[in-house]
Write an enzyme that holds these catalytic residues in place. Structure first.
Site, PDB file in Angstrom:
ATOM      1  N   TYR A  11       4.271   4.198  -0.973  1.00 43.12           N
ATOM      2  CA  TYR A  11       4.897   5.506  -0.739  1.00 43.12           C
ATOM      3  C   TYR A  11       3.956   6.452   0.020  1.00 43.12           C
ATOM      4  CZ  TYR A  11       7.983   4.099  -4.664  1.00 43.12           C
ATOM      5  OH  TYR A  11       8.827   3.432  -5.521  1.00 43.12           O
ATOM      6  N   HIS A  25       4.876  -4.447  -7.128  1.00 48.66           N
ATOM      7  CA  HIS A  25       6.009  -3.708  -6.559  1.00 48.66           C
ATOM      8  C   HIS A  25       7.224  -4.592  -6.250  1.00 48.66           C
ATOM      9  CE1 HIS A  25       6.875   0.258  -4.287  1.00 48.66           C
ATOM     10  NE2 HIS A  25       7.984  -0.257  -4.768  1.00 48.66           N
TER      11      HIS A  25
HETATM   12  C1  1BO Z   1      10.072  -0.134  -0.856  1.00 46.63           C
HETATM   13  C2  1BO Z   1      10.198   0.727  -2.079  1.00 46.63           C
HETATM   14  C3  1BO Z   1      11.336   0.397  -2.985  1.00 46.63           C
HETATM   15  C4  1BO Z   1      11.437   1.233  -4.232  1.00 46.63           C
HETATM   16  O1  1BO Z   1      10.225   1.409  -4.943  1.00 46.63           O
END
Ligand code: 1BO
Length: 272
Positions: free
Chosen positions: A47, A105
């Site tokens: 982010y 992630h």
């Molecule tokens: C690429 C980010 C998706 C949500 O965290």
């Protein structure tokens, strides 16, 4: 505020998601969210706002031990040495000695899962994170990960809102005593004009977004709505003074299908 308790840890059920918030806007939104009573803040390396999130947290004056802060390791940092290095880099940007929750992630099939989970567990053992978990993992990946990880995994953070049926992932989380954390919980604003949500909202004096968020927390799910609009921050947290009936919960579940996913990428796993 209500809490989701997972493996003995209390996580504020409503958090503030910071995906796509950057710069000074991110910093002041985080500070204001804390002023309003949010205590669970979600960021990620990708982010590119960890520095601003950290600044906003400090500017709020809220004590660190009252906060629940999550960050996520991007998939290009999944080899063991790289994972530790990049987790430490996140902490430098956030200016804190540890996060409360450190997540992978997205799954990355190019690095053996056992290796990455070993490194994630090691990051926890080093004290870089109080808890660890995953994001965007499917049922099969959750089952593999819980077996392979040397430390308990406390959550799977996935897209979840009334239009996306996540029953299978929810059940897998329950089976493994993991929390489900919902990103895009108001379907990126698409719920705004939904007739079912509007009608239920009228009965409680609430907006469709509030009905949606209440529906999630009543399932024992954490929701992390993101907004850059200050007025939405207070709207989203005003969900703790009413209860949806079983019938209303059912009406909202009926809106879901497996096809209404809003966040998908070429590198995503084969969804359930
Ligand atoms: C690429 C980010 C998706 C949500 O965290």
């Amino acid at each position: 505020m209500i809490f989701v308790t997972v493996k003995g840890t209390k996580v504020p059920a409503l958090g503030f998601g910071t995906w796509q918030l950057v710069g000074a806007q991110c910093e002041s939104a985080v500070e204001y969210a804390l002023e309003l009573g949010y205590r669970h803040i979600d960021t990620a390396q990708v982010y590119e706002n960890e520095r601003e999130v950290g600044e906003g947290l400090r500017a709020s004056g809220v004590r660190r031990d009252e906060l629940f802060v999550t960050t996520k390791i991007w998939t290009t940092h999944f080899t063991p040495h790289e994972l530790e290095r990049s987790a430490k880099e996140s902490l430098v940007k956030l200016r804190m000695p540890h996060v409360d929750l450190l997540l992978l992630h997205w799954p990355n099939p190019h690095v053996p899962l056992a290796e990455t989970l070993g490194a994630l567990a090691h990051a926890k053992q080093l004290g870089l994170a109080r808890h660890i978990g995953v994001s965007n993992f499917t049922v099969a990946l959750i089952e593999d990960a819980t077996k392979l990880c040397p430390e308990p995994l406390v959550c799977d953070q996935v897209e979840y809102h009334p239009y996306l049926d996540q029953a299978k992932v929810r059940e897998a989380c329950e089976r493994n005593d993991m929390a489900l954390v919902a990103y895009s919980p108001v379907a990126k604003g698409r719920i705004k004009n939904d007739e079912t949500l509007k009608e239920i909202g009228r009965a409680h004096g609430k907006t469709p977004a509030q009905i949606c968020l209440r529906w999630l927390v009543q399932q024992n799910v954490c929701a992390i709505p993101r907004t850059s609009r200050i007025e939405r921050l207070s709207e989203n947290i005003d969900i703790f003074d009413f209860v949806l009936s079983e019938e209303e919960m059912g009406q909202i579940f009926a809106l879901g299908s497996a096809k209404s996913r809003l966040t998908d990428f070429g590198f995503a796993p084969k969804w359930d």
